[in-house]
Design a protein around this motif. Structure first.
Motif, mmCIF file in Angstrom:
data_model
loop_
_atom_site.group_PDB
_atom_site.id
_atom_site.type_symbol
_atom_site.label_atom_id
_atom_site.label_comp_id
_atom_site.label_asym_id
_atom_site.label_seq_id
_atom_site.Cartn_x
_atom_site.Cartn_y
_atom_site.Cartn_z
ATOM 1 N N LEU A 166 -0.485 -0.715 -4.996
ATOM 2 C CA LEU A 166 -0.671 -0.769 -3.543
ATOM 3 C C LEU A 166 -1.595 -1.946 -3.199
ATOM 4 N N GLY A 167 -2.669 -2.089 -3.978
ATOM 5 C CA GLY A 167 -3.636 -3.159 -3.738
ATOM 6 C C GLY A 167 -2.984 -4.539 -3.794
ATOM 7 N N ARG A 168 -2.145 -4.748 -4.789
ATOM 8 C CA ARG A 168 -1.478 -6.046 -4.946
ATOM 9 C C ARG A 168 -0.554 -6.318 -3.745
ATOM 10 N N TRP A 169 0.138 -5.276 -3.325
ATOM 11 C CA TRP A 169 1.047 -5.417 -2.168
ATOM 12 C C TRP A 169 0.240 -5.736 -0.904
ATOM 13 N N VAL A 170 -0.868 -5.026 -0.715
ATOM 14 C CA VAL A 170 -1.725 -5.262 0.459
ATOM 15 C C VAL A 170 -2.258 -6.696 0.419
ATOM 16 N N GLN A 171 -2.625 -7.126 -0.787
ATOM 17 C CA GLN A 171 -3.126 -8.486 -0.974
ATOM 18 C C GLN A 171 -2.067 -9.515 -0.542
ATOM 19 N N ASN A 172 -0.825 -9.305 -0.976
ATOM 20 C CA ASN A 172 0.265 -10.227 -0.611
ATOM 21 C C ASN A 172 0.532 -10.209 0.886
ATOM 22 N N GLN A 173 0.487 -9.026 1.476
ATOM 23 C CA GLN A 173 0.800 -8.899 2.907
ATOM 24 C C GLN A 173 -0.304 -9.472 3.787
ATOM 25 N N SER A 174 -1.545 -9.272 3.357
ATOM 26 C CA SER A 174 -2.673 -9.650 4.226
ATOM 27 C C SER A 174 -3.216 -11.032 3.911
ATOM 28 N N GLY A 175 -2.890 -11.538 2.714
ATOM 29 C CA GLY A 175 -3.430 -12.826 2.302
ATOM 30 C C GLY A 175 -4.910 -12.735 1.914
ATOM 31 N N ARG A 176 -5.454 -11.522 1.789
ATOM 32 C CA ARG A 176 -6.861 -11.346 1.412
ATOM 33 C C ARG A 176 -6.976 -11.101 -0.081
ATOM 34 N N LYS A 177 -7.976 -11.724 -0.707
ATOM 35 C CA LYS A 177 -8.180 -11.475 -2.141
ATOM 36 C C LYS A 177 -8.877 -10.125 -2.292
ATOM 37 N N LEU A 178 -8.324 -9.265 -3.165
ATOM 38 C CA LEU A 178 -8.922 -7.952 -3.385
ATOM 39 C C LEU A 178 -9.288 -7.804 -4.861
ATOM 40 N N THR A 179 -10.461 -7.281 -5.124
ATOM 41 C CA THR A 179 -10.826 -6.948 -6.506
ATOM 42 C C THR A 179 -10.317 -5.529 -6.751
ATOM 43 N N LEU A 180 -9.379 -5.420 -7.689
ATOM 44 C CA LEU A 180 -8.640 -4.160 -7.838
ATOM 45 C C LEU A 180 -9.154 -3.272 -8.963
#
Ligand code: 13P
Ligand code: SF4
Length: 322
Positions: A166-180
């Motif tokens: 989910l985190g990776r998908w959110v990252q792709n959709q939002s363009g925000r870098k997330l530490t997962l």
């Protein structure tokens, strides 16, 4: 006499209509409401007062006037209802209805993980324990994760837990870098890409609907990605007449109810099994719902200190996703 917590030894009605009637009688006696997730058995969905996804169920739990909430879902969902309603009795039909995603994100390990990123803002998926929620700044569900992340100022560094898919998908959709946090759901990781490709060849006009908890190779093959309620809405509104559904098959019940003439196909698991039913969700049964109302247990109990910390990020989510 107000119904109490006494253990009544009454025989469970053996046939379904009688069992449903008995649940109804107890529900009135207890002033109870039954909330059920889309991943519950069809029979449970049919008797529930409300069926929904994680976000919709949290909203319902926040608003209900009932004295008792029977949460027919998994533990973290019932816990969220209790965090929002400390004065109400929250029952879960089977206390073993956990979630591997939530269970694999242990509170102490999560504290150590957070300590490595001291300046990060912590966004946690609702599929986590009350202890992990208490360590989070904001809770999200698969339905609002992208929108909420987009609302956080860009200069803020973010941790996202516990679902890395989910985190990776959110990252792709939002363009925000997330530490997962490196967690995943055993059910959504189990779909076979080979079986999906076969179905796509067999039904070339079918739309592929996927939950964002699926792995990237499967999301790459999807036409539409969203939470259970978004997948349901899409299957209802789309002009396609067949759908390949990459999530727990409980949702097919509502899809078929809304569109009985459309075709809905499940995707088999990696070893050819039809094991994509969530083993935790499916522990709940009509009989256990009846017994929980009868005996007023198993009840969700949360340490007040944890509850006080966990409520803020949940309330923030509900406020931000209005
Ligand atoms: P939803 O947010 O779609 O309800 O997902 C809940 C869940 O547990 C998915 O596995
Ligand atoms: Fe947890 Fe996966 Fe079951 Fe959802 S489907 S409750 S994430 S184990």
């Amino acid at each position: 006499m107000k119904a109490g917590t006494e253990n009544r030894t009454v025989e469970v009605p053996k046939n379904k209509p009688e069992l449903i009637k008995a649940i109804d009688v107890l529900k009135t006696e207890r002033n109870a409401v039954i909330l059920a997730h889309y991943y519950q058995d069809n029979d449970i969905q049919d008797i529930a007062d409300f069926v929904g996804d994680s976000l919709e169920l949290s909203r319902k739990a926040e608003k209900t006037n009932a004295d008792v909430i029977v949460f027919s879902g998994v533990h973290f969902m019932a816990e969220t209802a209790k965090i929002l309603n400390p004065e109400k009795t929250v029952l879960i039909p089977d206390l073993d209805a956990g979630c591997n995603l939530a269970d694999d994100c242990n509170s102490d390990d999560f504290a150590k993980f957070r300590a490595k990123y001291p300046n990060h803002y912590v966004v946690s998926y609702i599929n986590c324990s009350a202890e992990v929620k208490a360590q989070s700044n904001l809770i999200c569900t698969s339905s609002n994760a992208v929108d909420l992340i987009r609302k956080i100022p860009e200069n803020i560094q973010l941790i996202f837990a516990p679902d890395q898919n989910l985190g990776r998908w959110v990252q792709n959709q939002s363009g925000r870098k997330l530490t997962l946090w490196p967690g995943s759901c055993q059910v959504h990781e189990n779909f076979s890409e080979e079986a999906l490709l076969k179905l796509i060849m067999e039904y070339p006009k079918a739309e592929v609907l996927a939950h964002p908890e699926c792995q990237q190779n499967l999301l790459d093959l999807a036409d539409f990605i969203g939470s259970t309620s978004k997948l349901l809405a899409r299957s209802d509104e789309s002009s396609a007449d067949s759908f390949i559904v990459l999530t727990e098959p409980g949702i097919l019940h509502q899809m078929k109810k809304k569109q009985p003439s459309k075709k809905f196909l499940e995707v088999p698991g990696i070893d050819g099994c039809s094991c994509n039913a969530c083993p935790y969700m499916r522990l709940n049964t009509l009989e256990k719902i009846y017994l929980s109302l009868l005996n007023m247990k198993p009840e969700i109990i949360i340490d007040e200190k944890i509850r006080n910390k966990a409520i803020a990020p949940i309330k923030l989510m509900l406020k931000m996703s209005k």
